[in-house]
Write an enzyme that holds these catalytic residues in place. Structure first.
Site, mmCIF file in Angstrom:
data_model
loop_
_atom_site.group_PDB
_atom_site.id
_atom_site.type_symbol
_atom_site.label_atom_id
_atom_site.label_comp_id
_atom_site.label_asym_id
_atom_site.label_seq_id
_atom_site.Cartn_x
_atom_site.Cartn_y
_atom_site.Cartn_z
ATOM 1 N N CYS A 30 -13.774 -20.592 61.170
ATOM 2 C CA CYS A 30 -13.237 -19.762 60.077
ATOM 3 C C CYS A 30 -14.295 -18.793 59.547
ATOM 4 O O CYS A 30 -15.231 -19.201 58.852
ATOM 5 C CB CYS A 30 -12.721 -20.673 58.965
ATOM 6 S SG CYS A 30 -12.229 -19.803 57.461
ATOM 7 N N CYS A 33 -14.642 -18.611 55.759
ATOM 8 C CA CYS A 33 -15.294 -19.832 55.264
ATOM 9 C C CYS A 33 -16.807 -19.663 55.268
ATOM 10 O O CYS A 33 -17.497 -20.055 54.319
ATOM 11 C CB CYS A 33 -14.917 -21.033 56.127
ATOM 12 S SG CYS A 33 -13.170 -21.492 56.060
#
Length: 268
Positions: A30, A33
């Site tokens: 991600c 993230c």
């Protein structure tokens, strides 16, 4: 976190009874993230031990992710007393995250604010004011204490209340309240002897004095009569005063319900 060493019940739920736990649900693949991670660390560091950060890789701990219905990441949840107190998804800007966390974290002065509210309900306003002033000395950005202190001092110290309301800038849930207070402050500090000459002057001045005395019913009666006779007297002051009173009291307040329809008819 290391899959073998991590214990959600201990590291998050139990710990959250002693200190707020900010949980960052993320995954290696991600991109957002990875962008959010250092931002969260920076924000948490500024809270000086009031909150701890726990990172949970959703692929290593799928059961935890499923339990908390993690459908997209990054997903950030704040745990307090074993429960999710607030959350957000996506890689938000640092300033926005700090503001969100500041509002979500419980104040150490919650008990004092609750006591102040109780004293206010008992008619002991001065004692309530003293408590709130002490809270704001220690925690100047306490929004709840600020709003309550503004309400308690608006009619006795309007100038001070007007300065305090600036601390509520940007707080969406207090936007209407802040707007009404600003307008009421401008009415409360008006100098009666400087009002422009007009047949409605005395009626308008009397309504201002009734407003200062918090006799909202009589004040609204007076302002509405002024609207009917000279709508634009004192730069449309009566209309502005009525709207400010309605917003300050709330649309469901008995005084608002009594006068709102008459006010609306007076405008047209």
């Amino acid at each position: 976190m290391d899959n073998e060493q991590f214990d959600f019940s201990c590291d998050v739920l139990e710990q959250s009874h002693d200190i707020a736990v900010l949980v960052d649900f993320w995954a290696e693949w991600c991109g957002p993230c990875r962008m959010l991670a250092p931002v969260l660390e920076s924000v948490v560091a500024r809270f000086n031990g009031k909150v701890v950060l726990v990172k949970i890789n959703t692929e290593e701990h799928p059961a935890v992710a499923q339990k908390f219905n993690i459908r997209s990441i990054p997903n950030v949840k704040l745990f307090i007393d074993g429960k999710v107190a607030d959350e957000f998804t996506g890689a938000l800007p640092e300033a926005q995250i700090e503001q969100w966390l500041r509002k979500a974290l419980p104040s150490p002065y919650t008990g004092e604010i609750r006591l102040a509210r109780g004293l206010d309900e008992q008619g002991k306003q001065q004692q309530a004011i003293s408590i709130l002033e002490e809270v704001l000395l220690n925690e100047p950005d306490n929004i709840e204490a600020t709003a309550l202190l503004v309400r308690l001092t608006l009619f006795t110290k309007p100038t001070e209340a007007g300065k305090l309301i600036g601390r509520l800038e940007g707080e969406s849930e207090y936007a209407e309240f802040a707007g009404s207070v600003r307008e009421l402050v401008s009415m409360l500090v008006k100098k009666i002897d400087e009002l422009p000459e007009d047949p409605v002057r005395d009626r308008y001045a009397a309504a201002l004095l009734q407003l200062q005395a918090q006799d909202f019913n009589t004040a609204l009666d007076g302002f509405i009569k002024v609207i009917k006779e000279n709508r634009y007297y004192d730069d449309d002051g009566s209309r502005k005063a009525c709207i400010a009173i309605f917003k300050y009291l709330g649309e469901d307040h008995a005084v608002t319900l009594k006068h709102r329809r008459v006010f609306d008819r007076a405008l047209y």
